[in-house]
Design an enzyme around this catalytic site. Structure first.
Site, PDB file in Angstrom:
ATOM      1  N   TYR A   1     -22.589  -5.676 -76.049  1.00 19.10           N
ATOM      2  CA  TYR A   1     -21.208  -5.929 -75.615  1.00 19.10           C
ATOM      3  C   TYR A   1     -20.637  -4.813 -74.754  1.00 19.10           C
ATOM      4  CZ  TYR A   1     -21.529  -9.783 -78.843  1.00 19.10           C
ATOM      5  OH  TYR A   1     -21.925 -10.938 -79.477  1.00 19.10           O
TER       6      TYR A   1
ATOM      7  N   PHE B   1     -21.578  -6.597 -89.486  1.00 19.32           N
ATOM      8  CA  PHE B   1     -20.470  -7.224 -88.760  1.00 19.32           C
ATOM      9  C   PHE B   1     -20.643  -8.728 -88.641  1.00 19.32           C
ATOM     10  CE2 PHE B   1     -23.459  -5.679 -85.546  1.00 19.32           C
ATOM     11  CZ  PHE B   1     -23.741  -6.844 -84.868  1.00 19.32           C
ATOM     12  N   ASP B   2     -21.853  -9.237 -88.861  1.00 22.91           N
ATOM     13  CA  ASP B   2     -22.073 -10.679 -88.767  1.00 22.91           C
ATOM     14  C   ASP B   2     -23.415 -11.010 -89.396  1.00 22.91           C
ATOM     15  OD1 ASP B   2     -21.625 -13.346 -88.093  1.00 22.91           O
ATOM     16  OD2 ASP B   2     -22.410 -13.129 -86.075  1.00 22.91           O
TER      17      ASP B   2
ATOM     18  N   TYR C   1     -30.019 -14.374 -89.120  1.00 25.38           N
ATOM     19  CA  TYR C   1     -29.931 -12.949 -88.767  1.00 25.38           C
ATOM     20  C   TYR C   1     -28.872 -12.245 -89.599  1.00 25.38           C
ATOM     21  CZ  TYR C   1     -25.674 -14.272 -86.348  1.00 25.38           C
ATOM     22  OH  TYR C   1     -24.421 -14.756 -86.074  1.00 25.38           O
TER      23      TYR C   1
ATOM     24  N   ILE D   1     -26.192 -12.453 -76.235  1.00 23.68           N
ATOM     25  CA  ILE D   1     -26.289 -11.163 -75.548  1.00 23.68           C
ATOM     26  C   ILE D   1     -27.713 -10.970 -75.002  1.00 23.68           C
ATOM     27  CG2 ILE D   1     -24.392 -10.074 -76.809  1.00 23.68           C
ATOM     28  CD1 ILE D   1     -26.476  -8.709 -78.601  1.00 23.68           C
TER      29      ILE D   1
ATOM     30  N   PHE E   1     -30.180  -5.708 -85.516  1.00 21.51           N
ATOM     31  CA  PHE E   1     -30.312  -7.034 -86.116  1.00 21.51           C
ATOM     32  C   PHE E   1     -31.676  -7.167 -86.772  1.00 21.51           C
ATOM     33  CE2 PHE E   1     -27.316  -7.839 -82.675  1.00 21.51           C
ATOM     34  CZ  PHE E   1     -26.381  -8.680 -83.265  1.00 21.51           C
TER      35      PHE E   1
END
Length: 124
Positions: free
Chosen positions: A99, A53-54, A42, A73, A116
């Site tokens: 979050y 961010f990731d 992902y 999540i 995502f």
């Protein structure tokens, strides 16, 4: 053929109030259902900034988790269900399924909608 790392475009328009699931590529392998352990690659970006961010791609290995068990999540537990191996899906996850008002450290700000692009690479 192995998937290639996707580019995630900066979102436009207001963030959605509910989970948005869009199949970019429909896979033809095993289907991900609650109780399976899934492996996904992902890339995640913030809806407000378009900044990454990731990404599992940065670590060189997919993320493995039991689907529907609350290890990720809620937007992931809901959004990955029904994917088939080989598929690529775009998930736009509102804060209440991500979050929330607390955010995640210094990485995800409070109340952030997340985007995502997820590749399902395995189901067991």
């Amino acid at each position: 053929m192995a998937p290639q790392r996707p580019e995630v475009d900066k979102p436009t328009g207001p963030p959605p109030a509910e989970l948005e699931v869009t199949d970019l590529t429909v896979g033809d392998g095993a289907e991900a259902t609650a109780g399976n352990v899934v492996s996904v690659h992902y890339v995640g970006v913030s809806h407000s900034t378009g900044e990454e961010f990731d990404a599992s791609w940065n670590r060189g290995e997919p993320l493995r988790f039991p689907l529907g068990a609350g290890h990720v999540i809620p937007g992931w537990d809901q959004g990955v269900q029904g994917m088939k191996v080989g598929g690529r899906r775009r998930l736009v996850i509102p804060p209440h399924l991500a979050y929330g008002d607390s955010g995640a450290g210094n990485v995800i700000k409070p109340g952030e909608t997340l985007v995502f692009v997820v590749d399902l690479v395995g189901v067991s």
